[in-house]
Write a protein that holds these residues in place. Sequence first.
Motif, PDB file in Angstrom:
ATOM      1  N   ILE A 157       0.868  -1.176   0.000  1.00 30.00           N
ATOM      2  CA  ILE A 157       0.000   0.000   0.000  1.00 30.00           C
ATOM      3  C   ILE A 157       0.905   1.225   0.000  1.00 30.00           C
ATOM      4  N   ILE A 158       0.706   2.088  -0.971  1.00 31.91           N
ATOM      5  CA  ILE A 158       1.516   3.294  -1.087  1.00 31.91           C
ATOM      6  C   ILE A 158       0.656   4.480  -0.689  1.00 31.91           C
ATOM      7  N   MET A 159       0.976   5.051   0.470  1.00 29.83           N
ATOM      8  CA  MET A 159       0.266   6.215   0.975  1.00 29.83           C
ATOM      9  C   MET A 159       0.719   7.442   0.200  1.00 29.83           C
ATOM     10  N   ARG A 160      -0.212   8.395   0.047  1.00 30.85           N
ATOM     11  CA  ARG A 160       0.085   9.618  -0.691  1.00 30.85           C
ATOM     12  C   ARG A 160      -0.563  10.809  -0.001  1.00 30.85           C
ATOM     13  N   GLY A 161       0.066  11.970  -0.127  1.00 31.05           N
ATOM     14  CA  GLY A 161      -0.523  13.194   0.393  1.00 31.05           C
ATOM     15  C   GLY A 161       0.524  14.129   0.945  1.00 31.05           C
ATOM     16  N   LEU A 162       0.154  15.382   1.024  1.00 30.70           N
ATOM     17  CA  LEU A 162       1.057  16.389   1.554  1.00 30.70           C
ATOM     18  C   LEU A 162       1.357  16.134   3.027  1.00 30.70           C
ATOM     19  N   PRO A 163       2.490  16.667   3.514  1.00 27.73           N
ATOM     20  CA  PRO A 163       2.738  16.599   4.951  1.00 27.73           C
ATOM     21  C   PRO A 163       1.568  17.216   5.711  1.00 27.73           C
ATOM     22  N   GLY A 164       1.214  16.613   6.834  1.00 33.84           N
ATOM     23  CA  GLY A 164       0.108  17.112   7.635  1.00 33.84           C
ATOM     24  C   GLY A 164      -1.249  16.578   7.232  1.00 33.84           C
ATOM     25  N   SER A 165      -1.310  15.776   6.155  1.00 34.56           N
ATOM     26  CA  SER A 165      -2.602  15.264   5.689  1.00 34.56           C
ATOM     27  C   SER A 165      -3.037  14.001   6.428  1.00 34.56           C
ATOM     28  N   VAL A 205      -3.204   4.870  -1.830  1.00 33.27           N
ATOM     29  CA  VAL A 205      -4.188   5.479  -0.937  1.00 33.27           C
ATOM     30  C   VAL A 205      -3.768   6.920  -0.666  1.00 33.27           C
ATOM     31  N   THR A 206      -4.617   7.856  -1.059  1.00 32.51           N
ATOM     32  CA  THR A 206      -4.356   9.271  -0.786  1.00 32.51           C
ATOM     33  C   THR A 206      -5.124   9.672   0.465  1.00 32.51           C
ATOM     34  N   ALA A 207      -4.415  10.266   1.418  1.00 35.20           N
ATOM     35  CA  ALA A 207      -5.047  10.713   2.661  1.00 35.20           C
ATOM     36  C   ALA A 207      -6.120  11.750   2.336  1.00 35.20           C
ATOM     37  N   PRO A 208      -7.334  11.595   2.886  1.00 35.88           N
ATOM     38  CA  PRO A 208      -8.422  12.526   2.569  1.00 35.88           C
ATOM     39  C   PRO A 208      -8.089  13.991   2.862  1.00 35.88           C
ATOM     40  N   ASP A 209      -7.314  14.258   3.913  1.00 32.48           N
ATOM     41  CA  ASP A 209      -6.993  15.650   4.233  1.00 32.48           C
ATOM     42  C   ASP A 209      -6.126  16.312   3.165  1.00 32.48           C
ATOM     43  N   HIS A 210      -5.516  15.525   2.286  1.00 36.56           N
ATOM     44  CA  HIS A 210      -4.753  16.107   1.170  1.00 36.56           C
ATOM     45  C   HIS A 210      -5.676  16.982   0.325  1.00 36.56           C
ATOM     46  N   TYR A 211      -6.910  16.530   0.128  1.00 36.34           N
ATOM     47  CA  TYR A 211      -7.891  17.276  -0.663  1.00 36.34           C
ATOM     48  C   TYR A 211      -8.780  18.172   0.209  1.00 36.34           C
ATOM     49  N   ARG A 212      -9.078  17.694   1.399  1.00 37.22           N
ATOM     50  CA  ARG A 212     -10.034  18.358   2.273  1.00 37.22           C
ATOM     51  C   ARG A 212      -9.484  19.665   2.873  1.00 37.22           C
ATOM     52  N   CYS A 213      -8.172  19.736   3.091  1.00 37.12           N
ATOM     53  CA  CYS A 213      -7.556  20.880   3.770  1.00 37.12           C
ATOM     54  C   CYS A 213      -6.774  21.758   2.795  1.00 37.12           C
ATOM     55  N   THR A 214      -6.641  23.012   3.135  1.00 36.30           N
ATOM     56  CA  THR A 214      -5.816  23.917   2.341  1.00 36.30           C
ATOM     57  C   THR A 214      -4.352  23.689   2.690  1.00 36.30           C
ATOM     58  N   VAL A 215      -3.472  24.168   1.837  1.00 41.65           N
ATOM     59  CA  VAL A 215      -2.036  24.078   2.118  1.00 41.65           C
ATOM     60  C   VAL A 215      -1.722  24.819   3.409  1.00 41.65           C
ATOM     61  N   GLU A 231       8.935  24.400   4.354  1.00 41.85           N
ATOM     62  CA  GLU A 231       8.481  25.725   3.944  1.00 41.85           C
ATOM     63  C   GLU A 231       7.109  25.631   3.274  1.00 41.85           C
ATOM     64  N   LYS A 232       6.279  26.624   3.542  1.00 40.27           N
ATOM     65  CA  LYS A 232       4.934  26.660   2.958  1.00 40.27           C
ATOM     66  C   LYS A 232       5.019  26.689   1.434  1.00 40.27           C
ATOM     67  N   GLY A 233       5.976  27.444   0.895  1.00 34.82           N
ATOM     68  CA  GLY A 233       6.139  27.507  -0.558  1.00 34.82           C
ATOM     69  C   GLY A 233       6.429  26.145  -1.157  1.00 34.82           C
ATOM     70  N   THR A 234       7.205  25.339  -0.457  1.00 35.33           N
ATOM     71  CA  THR A 234       7.507  23.976  -0.910  1.00 35.33           C
ATOM     72  C   THR A 234       6.227  23.146  -0.950  1.00 35.33           C
ATOM     73  N   MET A 235       5.402  23.306   0.067  1.00 36.74           N
ATOM     74  CA  MET A 235       4.148  22.551   0.098  1.00 36.74           C
ATOM     75  C   MET A 235       3.202  22.986  -1.023  1.00 36.74           C
ATOM     76  N   TYR A 236       3.167  24.279  -1.335  1.00 38.92           N
ATOM     77  CA  TYR A 236       2.357  24.740  -2.473  1.00 38.92           C
ATOM     78  C   TYR A 236       2.870  24.113  -3.768  1.00 38.92           C
ATOM     79  N   GLU A 237       4.185  24.029  -3.908  1.00 41.39           N
ATOM     80  CA  GLU A 237       4.769  23.423  -5.110  1.00 41.39           C
ATOM     81  C   GLU A 237       4.398  21.942  -5.194  1.00 41.39           C
ATOM     82  N   TRP A 238       4.500  21.240  -4.073  1.00 42.93           N
ATOM     83  CA  TRP A 238       4.135  19.827  -4.060  1.00 42.93           C
ATOM     84  C   TRP A 238       2.667  19.638  -4.424  1.00 42.93           C
ATOM     85  N   LYS A 239       1.804  20.488  -3.895  1.00 46.45           N
ATOM     86  CA  LYS A 239       0.367  20.390  -4.203  1.00 46.45           C
ATOM     87  C   LYS A 239       0.134  20.584  -5.702  1.00 46.45           C
ATOM     88  N   ARG A 240       0.845  21.555  -6.280  1.00 52.08           N
ATOM     89  CA  ARG A 240       0.724  21.841  -7.723  1.00 52.08           C
ATOM     90  C   ARG A 240       1.215  20.665  -8.558  1.00 52.08           C
TER      91      ARG A 240
END
Length: 152
Positions: A8-16, A108-118, A131-140
């Motif tokens: 199982i490969i988990m996916r999502g931004l840090p904090g998700s 499996v993508t963590a739901p908070d990846h989509y549910r929460c803002t960066v 850095e927040k900018g890094t997280m915005y880049e990852w989201k993009r």
Amino acid sequence: MAKRPHLIIMRGLPGSKKTDLAWDIMEKKYCNSGEVLSTDDYFRDEYGRYYFVYSQRRIAHEWNQERAEEAMNNGVHPIIIDNTNITRWNMEPYVLMGLEYGYYIKFVTAPDHYRCTVDELHARVAHCGIEKGTMYEWKRNFERVKHLLCEA
């Protein structure tokens, strides 16, 4: 047909909340019978405290990939890869190993990846030095994948 071990490969931004979800899946679906492998483990000391060092991230990813291959070689079921896995390139080593060892692979993508803002996610992990900018880049750059890969 014999049951194949699961990767199982988990996916999502840090904090998700990938890690919470990974352990929830391990406990509820697999009765804690396998392994959760995270590159973040490389940055934890013997007391479980997290000390991320950006310059060591490549070494940490290689270390986690070696652990995954050893687990696959030993037939561990399931193996959960608990990383951000933003792009297909990030997941490729695990997918190739999984196919080589005959694992059924699920993303499996963590739901908070989509549910929460960066901004909301960053507030959860600001203490980690990301850095927040890094997280915005990852989201993009987040690449969608099919959620199930059944063929070897």
